[in-house]
Structure formats: C-alpha cells, structure tokens
Design a protein around this motif. Structure first.
Motif, short mmCIF file in Angstrom:
data_model
loop_
_atom_site.label_atom_id
_atom_site.label_comp_id
_atom_site.label_asym_id
_atom_site.label_seq_id
_atom_site.Cartn_x
_atom_site.Cartn_y
_atom_site.Cartn_z
N THR A 42 13.94 9.06 0.61
CA THR A 42 12.63 8.85 0.02
C THR A 42 11.97 10.17 -0.32
O THR A 42 11.40 10.35 -1.40
CB THR A 42 11.74 8.05 0.99
OG1 THR A 42 12.33 6.76 1.18
CG2 THR A 42 10.34 7.87 0.45
N ASP A 160 12.73 3.02 -5.03
CA ASP A 160 12.89 3.28 -3.60
C ASP A 160 13.08 1.97 -2.84
O ASP A 160 12.11 1.26 -2.58
CB ASP A 160 11.67 4.04 -3.06
CG ASP A 160 11.92 4.60 -1.67
OD1 ASP A 160 12.98 4.31 -1.09
OD2 ASP A 160 11.05 5.33 -1.17
N GLU A 161 14.31 1.66 -2.50
CA GLU A 161 14.64 0.41 -1.80
C GLU A 161 13.90 -0.78 -2.41
O GLU A 161 13.24 -1.54 -1.70
CB GLU A 161 14.31 0.52 -0.31
CG GLU A 161 14.91 1.76 0.32
CD GLU A 161 15.35 1.56 1.75
OE1 GLU A 161 15.52 0.40 2.16
OE2 GLU A 161 15.55 2.56 2.45
#
Ligand SMILES: Nc1ncnc2c1ncn2[C@@H]1O[C@H](COP(=O)(O)OP(=O)(O)OP(=O)(O)O)[C@@H](O)[C@H]1O
Ligand SMILES: [Mg+2]
Lengths: 361, 220
Positions: A42, A160-161
């Motif tokens: 991240t 991000d995810e």
C-alpha cells in the motif's frame, strides 16, 4: 511508464515500510504488487499518487518526477480504487462516478452522461444511477468504485485490494470484468493484493515483495510459477505451481484427432458422452480457442478414456485430444532444464510440483 | 386547566405591549440573536478543528467549562458589569450556553467521518477545502444539526431569564406572575415557553429532512 528509482519510505515512528525499491511499471499492462501483510504494498502504491511522499528516491510518471506535480492535480489524472470502495454516502451513484469530471470543471450534463457510460462499461444497471451507495451490494459498490476511477479516462489506475472485501464468487466475476475492461482500455494498472492467486490471474507482471518493502522477484506469472527466485517466493506461491502454470498456456496448440465413433453426439454435433458397455459415460470438453492447457488437461482427466473433447463456441465437437496430444504440449512447455538455484526450481519443496515428468507417456 | 383558560382566554393577553404576541416576538428576538451569534462562532470553529485536528483540546475545555457555568449566575455577573436594562447582559449568557453543544457536535461530526472516506476524497484529487465542504460537512450534517437543535432549544428555554433583568420576553409572565401571585400567568408563560421549544424541535426535524442527504440519513 511508472518508474521507482531507489525509493525508500521511512515513517515518522522509524518503520521502514519500503526499502530501496527500484522497478518499472510498463505502460498499458497490469502490474501486481503482491506480498504478505505489512510488506509495504500500500505504501508503495500510495507514493505514486502522492498520498504518501517517499523519504528518498524518485518516482516518475512518463519521465516526470511526481514530486514536481501538485498532488490534487496529479491525483485527478490517476484513477484510484480502494478496498472499501470509499464511495461518498451523501451523493447518488451517478454523481459519485462523476466526481473527477466535476473537479475538472466539466458541465454537469457532460459529466453525468460520461458517468452513465461508465456504469454500463463496468457492467452495472443504469437504473442504479439514482441510488445512494448504501442501497448497493458490496460487489456493486466496488464496480462503482472502478467506474469512478475511470471517469476522467486517466491513463493510470491504482487499485489497492479492490476486491478483497467481497465473497469469492463475486470476486472472481469482478476479476474477469477487470480483465475484459483492460483488454478494451489498455490502462497502466498497478494492482495491490496479498492473494497470490489473484496476482497470478490478473498480472501481466507480478512483483513479489517481502516484508520491509524489498522486491523479491518481478516476472510474468508463468515465469514466476516455474522459476521462483528463492525459497521465500516459492513458499509464497504455494502448492500446485506446476498445474497452475498450465493456465498460461493456450490450448490452441493441442493436436486434435478426428472424433472417434464411440463419442456420441446429438444431431447438432454436440457431444453427449462416451459409449460404453454400461451406457453413456461422462466426458470433459475444452474450447481450444479460448481455454488454457489446464482446462484441456482437466477435460482429459474427466473422461474415463483420458481423452478430452474439443468443442467450438456453440459446443459442437471439433475433434478430440488424447493424453498423448496433451503431453506433447506439456513437454514443449517444460521448464528450462537448468534451474536458477542450485536446488533446482522445478521440483522444489512443494509436494504438488509433480510437473510434466509425472504425466503418463 | 382553569388557570390555562384564565390565561389564554383573557382577551387582554392578546394585545398591547404586555400581550402574548409582543412578548413572544421579544423572546424570539433574544433567542435568535444569541443562537445566530453562537452558531456563527461554533460551527466554523468546530469544522475547522475537526478537519485539521488542531485545537481539539479547546473543544474539550470549552465544553466542560461552559457546562459547569450556571446561566443565572453568569447573568447576574454580566448585569453587574454591564448594567441593567440593556440587551447585552442577556445575550452573553445565552451565547455562552449555546456554543458548547454546537461546537462539540460539529467537531465530533467532522472528525468522526470514516477515515477511508476522507482518504478516498483526497485520492480523487479534492483539495483540503473541497474535502471539508463537499465531503466532510455533508456527511457530518446530521450531527451538526443535532448540535444546533440542542443549542436552540436551550436558548429558547433559558431566554426566560431576560425577565430577571427587566427585559421582555415570555419570562415576564412568569416573573411578574410570581411576584403578584397570579399563577395563571406563571403557568401560561411556562406553557408558552415549552410550546416554543417544541416548535423549535419540529423546525429542526423539517430542516433535517430538507438538508441532509437521504444517503447519509439512512447510514446513521
Ligand atoms: N502511517 C504509518 N505510520 C507508521 N507505520 C506505518 C504507517 N503506515 C504503514 N506503516 C507500516 O509500514 C509497513 C507497511 O505498511 P503497508 O500498509 O504498506 O503494508 P501492506 O503491504 O499494504 O499490508 P496489507 O497487506 O496488510 O495491507 C507496515 O509495517 C506498517 O505497519
Ligand atoms: Mg495494504
């Protein structure tokens, strides 16, 4: 192209989240950052759109140092999708999607028209446009998040995810949708996940990171599976690497034989099963045009006689492939004989890594 | 019930400088003035502190200090300092009373917005001020309105004290009624104050309907 040049991020409390990272994210392809929790994925991603600033080193976007660009301006040119979608609860779906166009000063009408196009593009019913985020399912919200990121047609997309908060079935369909979108849009996508299967499925390139934000290996998914650089990567990839790698080999090249007489078909030429003394036996099919060698092998394993049935889009039989035909292709794609590490890379410690040696001749 | 009939049934109570309409108007004037000043101070301050995170201690201190202050005591103090018969001594305690609920709720509302949401707003390319006005404020609006409502009700009820220092408002009925043992006036005045507080409450319910996005109202 996005480049990381010796990028280090040290947080105020002294945590080194990313340590001397250098890599290149190619234009028009999906690059996945994958690694265990807390390894700095991240942090790395957010340094690209300057949600976090690097402590040292340089990140460039098409040659320009991102530090030279005012953050809001930079971010409006980069799509950003986060895990919990992060939709604005007080705005209707259509206005959520139109966020960046509004910021860029588009007229309300133009921005909304664009937003409606995007809802359709990400596979959402335009009837949802007038709803509020709380009225959508998690999967739908995530699609809106993707639509919002794409609204101003940015060349770069940071994710991000984005799919980790939805159930596995929805996740799989969102992944397929992303691949379909990408085949049309050809964005430069950086995708963060801790799920190696997702990484291998989506990535044109996969960057495996280890804790401390250090790059362990960066390679295409097939290469990664056959030639993990070290034990850490091998372990992270998990079991069945040999089988999983077959997903990256097209079944197009499988040598087909004419359909034998004991394959029963209906009048349209669709397979019904194999004729045996006890009646019809199950059969497995694959479409050589669209499926992978893994599907072909699976189809062969599903038939009692080890023969996979090749079909076209309509399901009509085009021929059959015995295990010998599949094995020919397996041999062709066998991993390089010289292993990278002295320990050899194809056998490994994984019990599932039988690879092609194990297949019957 | 007789007392209420005596009070509201008396035609003399409906006209003249001592009539209900005039007293009500006076009451509303004090209240509105104090409320507006308090809102103009506390809403922007609460938003700013909630957004920047700077000065949070001020919110806590102000809230506790003001809560401990007796309104009547403050009134007497201000009157001693400023003199009887002016409006200021009444406004100051009312403002001091109204600021804390507005400040605390506005601050809590803005600060309490989901961190992911704030993050997404910045990530889309909103600038600091846009994040505050286009995201944090609309999402925090139910709490901001709650603070305003609490303050307004308190101000309207407490504005009764204006009568103590010789000013008008509905408090006159109560104070004068007590002095002359005209209990119908005392009760009538109290009922009017209560009705006004209810009306304020109702007005805020309507405001909530109009101003708060359905998307936010449902989430809460
Ligand atoms: N604001 C911060 N201050 C201090 N340390 C931080 C901060 N943010 C992250 N870290 C630390 O930096 C490291 C990397 O964090 P990061 O969020 O980049 O990991 P990640 O790979 O995204 O993990 P996950 O898969 O759990 O999301 C972790 O050790 C984390 O605790
Ligand atoms: Mg993370």
């Amino acid at each position: 192209m996005i480049t990381f040049e010796d990028v280090t991020k040290r947080y105020r409390d002294g945590t080194v989240a990313v340590d001397d990272l250098s890599l290149e994210v190619p234009t028009g392809a999906i690059t996945v950052f994958v690694g265990p929790s807390g390894c700095g994925k991240t942090t790395s991603l957010r340094m690209i759109n300057r949600m976090i600033d690097a402590t040292s080193g340089r990140i460039t976007l098409d040659g320009q140092d991102v530090r030279e660009i005012d953050p809001p301006t930079l971010r409006r040119g980069i799509g950003y999708v986060i895990q919990q979608a992060g939709l604005f609860p007080h705005r209707k779906i259509v206005d959520n999607v139109a966020t960046v166009p509004y910021l860029l000063g588009w007229s309300k009408k133009k921005a909304r028209t664009r937003a409606m196009e995007l809802l359709e593009l990400v596979g959402l019913d335009p009837g949802l446009a007038g709803r509020y985020p709380f009225q959508l399912s998690g999967g739908q919200q995530q699609r809106v998040g993707v639509a919002r990121a794409l609204a101003a047609d940015p060349p770069v997309l940071l994710m991000d995810e984005p799919f980790s908060a939805v159930d596995p079935i929805v996740r799989a369909s969102l992944q397929d949708e992303l691949l379909r979108l990408q085949s049309e849009l050809r964005k430069t996508i950086v995708f963060v996940t801790h799920d190696i299967d997702e990484a291998v499925k989506l990535g044109d390139t996969v960057a495996v990171m280890r804790v401390g934000g250090r790059l362990a290996q960066m390679a295409g998914p097939a290469t990664l599976l056959t030639e993990p650089a070290d034990d850490f990567v091998r372990e992270f990839l998990g079991r069945d690497r040999g089988i999983r790698r077959l997903s990256f080999i097209s079944a197009k090249e499988v040598r087909l034989s004419p359909s034998p007489s004991d394959l029963v078909t209906d009048e349209d030429g669709r397979a019904l099963g194999w004729r045996t003394a006890d009646g019809l036996a199950a059969h497995g099919t694959f479409n050589p045009e669209t499926d992978s060698l893994r599907v072909a092998l699976d189809a062969a394993l599903l038939s009692p006689n080890g023969t996979a049935v090749a079909v076209d889009e309509e399901g009509r039989v085009r021929g059959v492939a015995g295990r010998d035909a599949i094995d020919e292709l397996l041999a062709e794609y066998a991993p390089p004989a010289a292993g990278r590490a002295p320990g050899g890379s194809s056998g490994g410690s994984s019990s599932g890594a039988g690879d092609s040696e194990g297949a019957p001749a | 019930m007789n007392w209420l009939a005596d009070f509201f049934g008396d035609a003399g109570h409906w006209s003249g400088p001592d009539g209900i309409p005039v007293r009500l108007l006076e009451h509303l004037e004090f209240s509105a003035a104090a409320f507006l000043v308090a809102a103009l101070i506390a809403v922007p301050l609460g938003m700013l502190i909630g957004h920047t995170g700077r000065g949070a201690l001020l919110v806590v201190v102000a809230a506790n200090a003001a809560r401990a202050l007796p309104t009547l005591g403050l009134l007497v103090l201000v009157v001693l300092l400023a003199g009887v018969g002016t409006v200021l001594p009444v406004l100051i305690p009312l403002i001091v009373l109204a600021v804390p609920p507005i400040l605390v709720n506005t601050y809590e509302g803005v600060r309490g917005v989901d961190a992911d949401l704030r993050d997404a707003a910045y990530g889309m390319g909103l600038r600091g001020r846009q994040v505050l006005f286009r995201t944090l404020t609309p999402v925090a609006l139910p709490l901001i309105l709650l603070g305003l409502r609490l303050a307004a009700i308190q101000v309207v009820s407490t504005a009764t004290v204006a009568a103590f220092v010789g000013l008008g408002g509905l408090g006159r009925f109560i104070i004068d009624g007590l002095a002359t043992k005209t209990y119908a006036d005392v009760i009538g005045g109290a009922v009017l104050v209560a009705a006004l507080a209810l009306a304020v409450q109702f007005a805020f319910v309507l405001l909530d309907r109009v101003a708060v996005s359905p998307g936010v109202r449902q989430v809460r």
